[in-house]
Each structure stands twice: as structure tokens, then as C-alpha cells.
Design an enzyme around this catalytic site. Structure first.
Site, PDB file in Angstrom:
ATOM      1  NE  ARG A  95      44.407  35.801  43.387  1.00  0.00           N
ATOM      2  CZ  ARG A  95      43.317  36.037  42.650  1.00  0.00           C
ATOM      3  NH1 ARG A  95      42.295  36.667  43.158  1.00  0.00           N
ATOM      4  NH2 ARG A  95      43.271  35.622  41.408  1.00  0.00           N
ATOM      5  CG  HIS A 128      43.626  29.561  40.729  1.00  0.00           C
ATOM      6  ND1 HIS A 128      43.033  30.799  40.861  1.00  0.00           N
ATOM      7  CD2 HIS A 128      44.572  29.705  39.773  1.00  0.00           C
ATOM      8  CE1 HIS A 128      43.624  31.650  40.033  1.00  0.00           C
ATOM      9  NE2 HIS A 128      44.552  31.020  39.355  1.00  0.00           N
TER      10      HIS A 128
HETATM   11 CO    CO Z   1      45.288  31.542  37.508  1.00  0.00          CO
END
Ligand code: CO
Length: 214
Positions: free
Chosen positions: A48, A100
Site C-alpha cells: 500500500r 508507515h
Molecule cells: Co509495513
């Protein structure tokens, strides 16, 4: 929605290439000849978080290394080779470590479950968890705890990049090179600068300041 077969992917690739050419007939020829990115991105393998895309760069404009939870272990030959190539051959000016929020690798490092061989990789993150255990435990929400560990991991990996002999040598030779630490929010698509950047040898403890002239 069904998963596409590899054969379908090859078909989609042909359509994609044709579409690109219809917008810009020089698209591929311009990419073939030049690879002179100014940035090395070290990020998580998480699908993502597509590196060049989220900063609006073309694929040739960013050199990318990814692994689970964006770790830069001191003796990982894969990561070290990427850093050496980026700094010495491509002469990038910026190395950006990007974590992230909501990272599965970080969350897995916080539990005591057996995940297989990956536990050995996640031990790098468990070290950071243990070193900052008091601060992280003081946060009541488990998700927020993981977010904080995610930030601490980025800041540790930024310093690990700075400690490499490649980066030490570049700085000793007077090269302008900055290592940055960012975190990406999956929910809003926004990158946050953690302000943990390192751009000189003096920012590290003397034990890590390698004198490459001797
Ligand atoms: Co990750």
C-alpha cells in the site's frame, strides 16, 4: 473481484505500455537512457506504500529498497549494496527512510507469537521496543503504541544508514548527503517528516565516526 492470473498481467502490461506511448511517445526511450535519481528510498515492502508514486515522481527518479518494516541492519549485505550503489554510482543527495503507520511488521514485533523465521528479522525491532519500553508502555492505546514504535524504528534506521562505512566515507570526502526519516499515513496518504535527519558525521557518537583516510 478475482485475482488476475499472471497471463492476464502480461496482457495488462501490453495495454499499459501502449497507453503510456499514446500520451508520450518518448516515455520509454527517455527512461532507458537515464537513471540518475537524486533519492534513495528505504521503505517497507507493504504494497500500500508505492514509493515514487506517493511523492509524484516518475519511476526513474527514485532508487528504491524495500524490506519488511524498513530495517537497515548493520551487516545486511543486500541493503548495504543498495546504499553503496546509490551513494557511489548514482550519487544521490538524499537517503530517505520511510516507515508507515499501521505496519504489520512493527505490530508483529510487539507481540510474543511465533511468526516463523521472520522472528529473527523482527528482533531488530524488538531491540528498539525494549530500549524504549517505558515510553511506549506509557501510551494507553495499543495502536498508538505501534505508531510510536514505528517512528522510533525510522529514527533508529536513519542513524543506522548514517553509521554505514559508505555514508561515513561520503561525508569524509565532503559530499553533501542527507539521511531523512519520514512516516507515511495509510489513512490519509500523507508523509510526515519526523525531523530526525542526519547530515554530518558529528551528529553521531564518536565511536561511529569512521575516519576513512586511515
Ligand atoms: Co509495513
Amino acid at each position: 473481484m478475482h485475482n488476475k492470473t499472471p497471463l492476464e498481467l502480461l496482457d495488462m502490461n501490453k495495454r499499459w505500455a501502449a497507453e503510456r506511448l499514446s500520451y508520450d511517445s518518448d516515455f520509454f526511450t527517455s527512461l532507458v537512457n537515464v537513471q540518475k535519481p537524486d533519492y534513495l528510498w528505504i521503505g517497507c515492502s507493504d504494497s500500500r506504500v508505492p514509493a515514487n508514486e506517493i511523492v509524484g515522481l516518475k519511476s526513474g527518479e527514485m532508487f528504491v529498497h524495500r524490506n519488511i518494516a524498513n530495517v537497515v541492519p548493520h551487516s545486511d549485505l543486500n541493503c548495504l549494496s543498495v546504499i553503496q550503489y546509490a551513494v557511489e554510482a548514482l550519487e544521490v543527495s538524499h537517503i530517505i527512510v520511510v516507515g508507515h503507520y499501521g505496519c504489520g511488521g512493527i505490530k508483529a514485533a510487539m507481540d510474543q507469537n511465533h511468526h516463523g523465521e521472520i522472528d529473527n528479522w523482527l528482533a531488530h525491532i524488538k531491540d528498539i521496543y525494549r530500549q524504549n519500553y517505558e515510553e511506549i508502555s506509557a501510551i494507553s492505546d495499543r495502536e498508538r503504541q505501534a505508531d510510536r514504535l514505528c517512528e522510533l524504528n525510522v529514527s533508529t534506521q536513519v542513524r543506522n544508514v548514517a553509521k554505514t562505512s559508505v555514508v561515513q566515507k561520503a561525508w569524509k570526502n565532503g559530499r553533501k548527503l542527507k539521511v531523512h526519516g519520514w512516516v507515511y499515513g495509510l489513512e490519509d496518504g500523507i508523509l510526515h517528516d519526523l525531523d530526525v535527519g542526519v547530515e554530518s558525521r558529528e551528529q553521531l557518537h564518536t565511536v561511529f565516526q569512521i575516519d576513512t583516510t586511515r
